[in-house]
Scaffold this active site. Structure first.
Site, PDB file in Angstrom:
ATOM      1  N   GLU A  26       0.980  -1.177   0.070  1.00  0.00           N
ATOM      2  CA  GLU A  26       0.105   0.167   0.111  1.00  0.00           C
ATOM      3  C   GLU A  26       0.625   1.629   0.133  1.00  0.00           C
ATOM      4  O   GLU A  26       0.618   2.342  -0.936  1.00  0.00           O
ATOM      5  CB  GLU A  26      -1.309  -0.054   1.448  1.00  0.00           C
ATOM      6  CG  GLU A  26      -2.474  -0.927   1.642  1.00  0.00           C
ATOM      7  CD  GLU A  26      -2.978  -0.857   0.112  1.00  0.00           C
ATOM      8  OE1 GLU A  26      -3.036   0.221  -0.393  1.00  0.00           O
ATOM      9  OE2 GLU A  26      -3.121  -1.793  -0.561  1.00  0.00           O
ATOM     10  N   THR A  28       3.708   4.395  -0.741  1.00  0.00           N
ATOM     11  CA  THR A  28       4.638   4.235  -2.162  1.00  0.00           C
ATOM     12  C   THR A  28       5.832   3.799  -1.901  1.00  0.00           C
ATOM     13  O   THR A  28       7.723   3.261  -2.232  1.00  0.00           O
ATOM     14  CB  THR A  28       4.543   5.441  -2.484  1.00  0.00           C
ATOM     15  OG1 THR A  28       2.852   6.050  -2.972  1.00  0.00           O
ATOM     16  CG2 THR A  28       5.179   5.971  -3.665  1.00  0.00           C
ATOM     17  N   GLY A  58      -7.806  -7.757   5.384  1.00  0.00           N
ATOM     18  CA  GLY A  58      -7.863  -8.278   5.316  1.00  0.00           C
ATOM     19  C   GLY A  58      -7.865  -9.293   5.154  1.00  0.00           C
ATOM     20  O   GLY A  58      -8.360 -10.262   4.920  1.00  0.00           O
ATOM     21  N   GLU A  92       1.936 -14.781   4.034  1.00  0.00           N
ATOM     22  CA  GLU A  92       3.449 -15.369   3.197  1.00  0.00           C
ATOM     23  C   GLU A  92       4.909 -14.917   4.724  1.00  0.00           C
ATOM     24  O   GLU A  92       5.259 -16.559   4.198  1.00  0.00           O
ATOM     25  CB  GLU A  92       3.681 -13.646   2.895  1.00  0.00           C
ATOM     26  CG  GLU A  92       3.213 -13.484   1.448  1.00  0.00           C
ATOM     27  CD  GLU A  92       3.049 -11.819   0.935  1.00  0.00           C
ATOM     28  OE1 GLU A  92       2.487 -11.601  -0.220  1.00  0.00           O
ATOM     29  OE2 GLU A  92       4.056 -11.450   1.104  1.00  0.00           O
TER      30      GLU A  92
END
Length: 220
Positions: A26, A28, A58, A92
């Site tokens: 999200e 930059t 979420g 992840e």
């Protein structure tokens, strides 16, 4: 991601990627760092898995991404201030640490500006607030799985942008790529790829030679 994710044995698992990049998608700053790192890795002929799809709050990682993570020889975890705010990133990381244990996947953390390894290990600093929320809204075993993955990742020797003068991004990225390349070379992966490349070049040259008219080789 469920705790009992099935991981194939190393003997049955083929590596399709050299490096997987885990980063929060999200901000930059995180996107730019991951993009630069990916470009440097690919210039070094390292096949890099970088998922560019933003993950909503979420949102869980997809089965396809899970499979690709398992097929990656190395993983670089880019710890930014808001990494723990992404459930997808935590999934992840958890899967990556499982692959490290069961498949021998190499894992390297990099700590961006404002993130200390101790904060990752103990979920302090910017990692603390998200876990207060998770503790209230998620099953305890799920949260503990994320905490365990962060503790383990925070113990691994990696790279820290906070240690570089003025947080020199390019210097850090160049250092990272060199070390990852050397690791893969030691494992024989890069060497094998170059050997295949040169075999292809030699084969092409031999074919061209065979196609040359006899008069060229005979001379005047």
């Amino acid at each position: 991601m469920e705790a009992d994710t099935e991981i194939p044995s190393s003997s049955s698992s083929g590596w399709k990627y050299d490096v997987f990049l885990s980063y929060e998608r999200e901000e930059t700053e995180n996107i730019n760092f991951a993009s630069k790192l990916c470009a440097f890795l690919e210039k070094t002929n390292l096949k890099t898995l970088k998922d560019d799809e933003p993950m909503k709050a979420g949102e869980h990682i997809s089965p396809m991404l899970m499979q690709r993570i398992k097929e990656s020889r190395c993983a670089i975890i880019i710890f930014s201030r808001n990494y723990a705010s992404s459930i997808g990133c935590l999934e992840e990381l958890t899967l990556t640490m499982e692959c490290r244990k069961k498949l021998g996947q190499k894992v390297f953390p990099v700590f961006l500006m404002g993130v200390k390894p101790s904060e990752v290990r103990h979920q302090k600093g910017s990692f603390e607030e998200p876990f207060r929320f998770y503790q209230e809204h998620f099953e305890p075993e799920v949260v503990e799985g994320w905490r365990s993955a962060l503790r383990a990742a925070g113990e691994i020797s990696g790279w820290n942008m906070n240690d570089l003068p003025h947080g020199d991004e390019e210097k850090l990225i160049a250092k990272m790529v060199k070390e990852v390349s050397n690791l893969l070379l030691d494992d024989g992966l890069v060497a094998e790829r170059w050997e295949q490349f040169w075999q292809g070049v030699i084969s092409s040259l031999l074919i061209c030679r065979d196609l040359m008219p006899a008069v060229i080789s005979d001379g005047p």
